[in-house]
Write an enzyme that holds these catalytic residues in place. Sequence first.
Site, PDB file in Angstrom:
ATOM      1  N   GLY A  10       0.757  -1.214   0.118  1.00 26.65           N
ATOM      2  CA  GLY A  10       0.043   0.062  -0.038  1.00 26.65           C
ATOM      3  C   GLY A  10       0.812   1.253  -0.103  1.00 26.65           C
ATOM      4  NE  ARG A  13      -5.040   5.265  -2.634  1.00 25.24           N
ATOM      5  CZ  ARG A  13      -6.095   4.878  -1.858  1.00 25.24           C
ATOM      6  NH1 ARG A  13      -6.327   5.739  -0.915  1.00 25.24           N
ATOM      7  NH2 ARG A  13      -6.923   3.791  -2.034  1.00 25.24           N
ATOM      8  CE1 TYR A 156      -8.420  -0.152   9.669  1.00 20.30           C
ATOM      9  CE2 TYR A 156      -9.014   0.593  11.741  1.00 20.30           C
ATOM     10  CZ  TYR A 156      -8.018   0.629  10.620  1.00 20.30           C
ATOM     11  OH  TYR A 156      -7.173   1.441  10.515  1.00 20.30           O
ATOM     12  CE  LYS A 160      -5.148  -1.565  10.339  1.00 19.80           C
ATOM     13  NZ  LYS A 160      -3.811  -1.657   9.498  1.00 19.80           N
TER      14      LYS A 160
HETATM   15  N1  LIG Z   1      -5.304   7.314   8.005  1.00 27.30           N
HETATM   16  C1  LIG Z   1      -5.351   7.071   9.257  1.00 27.30           C
HETATM   17  O1  LIG Z   1      -5.751   8.085  10.131  1.00 27.30           O
HETATM   18  C2  LIG Z   1      -5.120   5.616   9.696  1.00 27.30           C
HETATM   19  C3  LIG Z   1      -5.163   5.636  11.166  1.00 27.30           C
HETATM   20  C4  LIG Z   1      -4.791   4.339  11.728  1.00 27.30           C
HETATM   21  C5  LIG Z   1      -4.152   3.419  10.944  1.00 27.30           C
HETATM   22  N2  LIG Z   1      -4.323   3.574   9.687  1.00 27.30           N
HETATM   23  C6  LIG Z   1      -3.565   2.662   8.893  1.00 27.30           C
HETATM   24  O2  LIG Z   1      -2.590   2.877   7.922  1.00 27.30           O
HETATM   25  C7  LIG Z   1      -2.380   2.171   6.959  1.00 27.30           C
HETATM   26  C8  LIG Z   1      -2.368   3.026   5.775  1.00 27.30           C
HETATM   27  O3  LIG Z   1      -3.543   3.876   5.853  1.00 27.30           O
HETATM   28  P1  LIG Z   1      -3.821   4.937   4.785  1.00 27.30           P
HETATM   29  O4  LIG Z   1      -4.840   5.928   5.625  1.00 27.30           O
HETATM   30  O5  LIG Z   1      -2.482   5.766   4.514  1.00 27.30           O
HETATM   31  O6  LIG Z   1      -4.571   4.475   3.637  1.00 27.30           O
HETATM   32  P2  LIG Z   1      -4.873   5.066   2.058  1.00 27.30           P
HETATM   33  O7  LIG Z   1      -4.352   6.281   1.783  1.00 27.30           O
HETATM   34  O8  LIG Z   1      -6.226   4.503   1.886  1.00 27.30           O
HETATM   35  O9  LIG Z   1      -3.874   4.097   1.487  1.00 27.30           O
HETATM   36  C9  LIG Z   1      -4.109   2.759   1.226  1.00 27.30           C
HETATM   37  C10 LIG Z   1      -3.154   1.906   0.270  1.00 27.30           C
HETATM   38  O10 LIG Z   1      -3.177   0.412   0.758  1.00 27.30           O
HETATM   39  C11 LIG Z   1      -3.463  -0.058  -0.681  1.00 27.30           C
HETATM   40  N3  LIG Z   1      -4.384  -1.163  -0.512  1.00 27.30           N
HETATM   41  C12 LIG Z   1      -5.470  -1.236  -0.056  1.00 27.30           C
HETATM   42  N4  LIG Z   1      -6.032  -2.455  -0.036  1.00 27.30           N
HETATM   43  C13 LIG Z   1      -5.107  -3.463  -0.773  1.00 27.30           C
HETATM   44  C14 LIG Z   1      -5.031  -4.650  -0.942  1.00 27.30           C
HETATM   45  N5  LIG Z   1      -6.070  -5.508  -0.829  1.00 27.30           N
HETATM   46  N6  LIG Z   1      -3.896  -5.259  -1.557  1.00 27.30           N
HETATM   47  C15 LIG Z   1      -2.750  -4.253  -1.599  1.00 27.30           C
HETATM   48  N7  LIG Z   1      -2.778  -2.961  -1.387  1.00 27.30           N
HETATM   49  C16 LIG Z   1      -3.916  -2.447  -0.758  1.00 27.30           C
HETATM   50  C17 LIG Z   1      -4.213   0.797  -1.545  1.00 27.30           C
HETATM   51  O11 LIG Z   1      -4.119   0.688  -2.940  1.00 27.30           O
HETATM   52  P3  LIG Z   1      -5.224   1.310  -3.917  1.00 27.30           P
HETATM   53  O12 LIG Z   1      -4.742   2.810  -3.841  1.00 27.30           O
HETATM   54  O13 LIG Z   1      -4.976   0.680  -5.404  1.00 27.30           O
HETATM   55  O14 LIG Z   1      -6.528   1.113  -3.443  1.00 27.30           O
HETATM   56  C18 LIG Z   1      -3.172   1.969  -0.912  1.00 27.30           C
HETATM   57  O15 LIG Z   1      -1.880   2.236  -1.518  1.00 27.30           O
HETATM   58  C19 LIG Z   1      -3.795   1.188   6.786  1.00 27.30           C
HETATM   59  O16 LIG Z   1      -3.303  -0.010   7.291  1.00 27.30           O
HETATM   60  C20 LIG Z   1      -4.664   1.684   7.847  1.00 27.30           C
HETATM   61  O17 LIG Z   1      -5.706   0.931   8.680  1.00 27.30           O
HETATM   62  C21 LIG Z   1      -4.559   4.797   9.039  1.00 27.30           C
END
Ligand SMILES: NC(=O)c1ccc[n+]([C@@H]2O[C@H](COP(=O)([O-])OP(=O)(O)OC[C@H]3O[C@@H](n4cnc5c(N)ncnc54)[C@H](OP(=O)(O)O)[C@@H]3O)[C@@H](O)[C@H]2O)c1
Length: 248
Positions: A10, A13, A156, A160
């Site tokens: 992932g 982005r 979720y 996690k």
């Molecule tokens: N944002 C927050 O506040 C937050 C808080 C706590 C934890 N997190 C965790 O941090 C991590 C990154 O989050 P983010 O907010 O940066 O997410 P994001 O901007 O939505 O980016 C998600 C990334 O994961 C990829 N992805 C999703 N499903 C996938 C799959 N089945 N196989 C391969 N790649 C996949 C997406 O690819 P596509 O673009 O092709 O879909 C994208 O590159 C996640 O695990 C999330 O649960 C985020």
Amino acid sequence: MNASIAVVTGGTRGIGLVIADRLLQRGFSLAITYKDDEKSAERAMQYLDGRKTADQHILTLRGDAGDPDTVAAHHRTVHGELGAVSVLVNNAGIMPAKLLEEISVQEWDETIRINLSGAFYWCRQVVPGMKEMKFGRIVNISSIAARGGGVIGPHYAASKAGMLGLTRYAARELGPYGVTVNAIAPAFIEDAGIFADWSDEKKAVLKEKVLVPRLGTSDDVARAFEYLLDSPFVTGVTLDVNGGAFMI
Ligand SMILES: NC(=O)c1ccc[n+]([C@@H]2O[C@H](COP(=O)([O-])OP(=O)(O)OC[C@H]3O[C@@H](n4cnc5c(N)ncnc54)[C@H](OP(=O)(O)O)[C@@H]3O)[C@@H](O)[C@H]2O)c1
């Protein structure tokens, strides 16, 4: 650091892209994976390409991190084209918000499969190489939801929290080989995932949940990641990057 190949799942982005960029600035060659958003992948590739040196290589791999065959194929490509992986960041994740009684069995399974099983699938691919190198860093991106339940839903939170169990077990087994395994539990990262599109009005509600006078950014998570990258005596821990949200 004795080797320089990293995988960020992932990584096209959000948090994953910022971590990928940090690794690039430290001289790593990289593979970043994504599910199916070609536009983000192209943008990420253009951005990272402009920031690498001539001897660094970047692979962009499309496919589902929750599918073991896809992960095995991705790993074969990375190993063949770049070499043995010394740093793995299990970051790919989905956050489909749903109440407990609304989640279908399929939605439950899919969230566990991508967020938790995907991390395991990648670990088992890279661990033999790390053991051989007697060096490795595995960082699992969990969430505040693993600690306090969060607001996305039980699927979720369970996925996690499962990552934290995987982290602690793997830290125990792999420590003797010089491989550290840690987790980061972010919260309220305003430039990534679902929050990136939120209005200032909606974000104001999130701000009430933290002690510091701002929300988190992907940069805050990347800083925690770099600490773990540089810390051979830190393993099995979870770094909470949440602006003090636990204390409120
Ligand atoms: N944002 C927050 O506040 C937050 C808080 C706590 C934890 N997190 C965790 O941090 C991590 C990154 O989050 P983010 O907010 O940066 O997410 P994001 O901007 O939505 O980016 C998600 C990334 O994961 C990829 N992805 C999703 N499903 C996938 C799959 N089945 N196989 C391969 N790649 C996949 C997406 O690819 P596509 O673009 O092709 O879909 C994208 O590159 C996640 O695990 C999330 O649960 C985020």
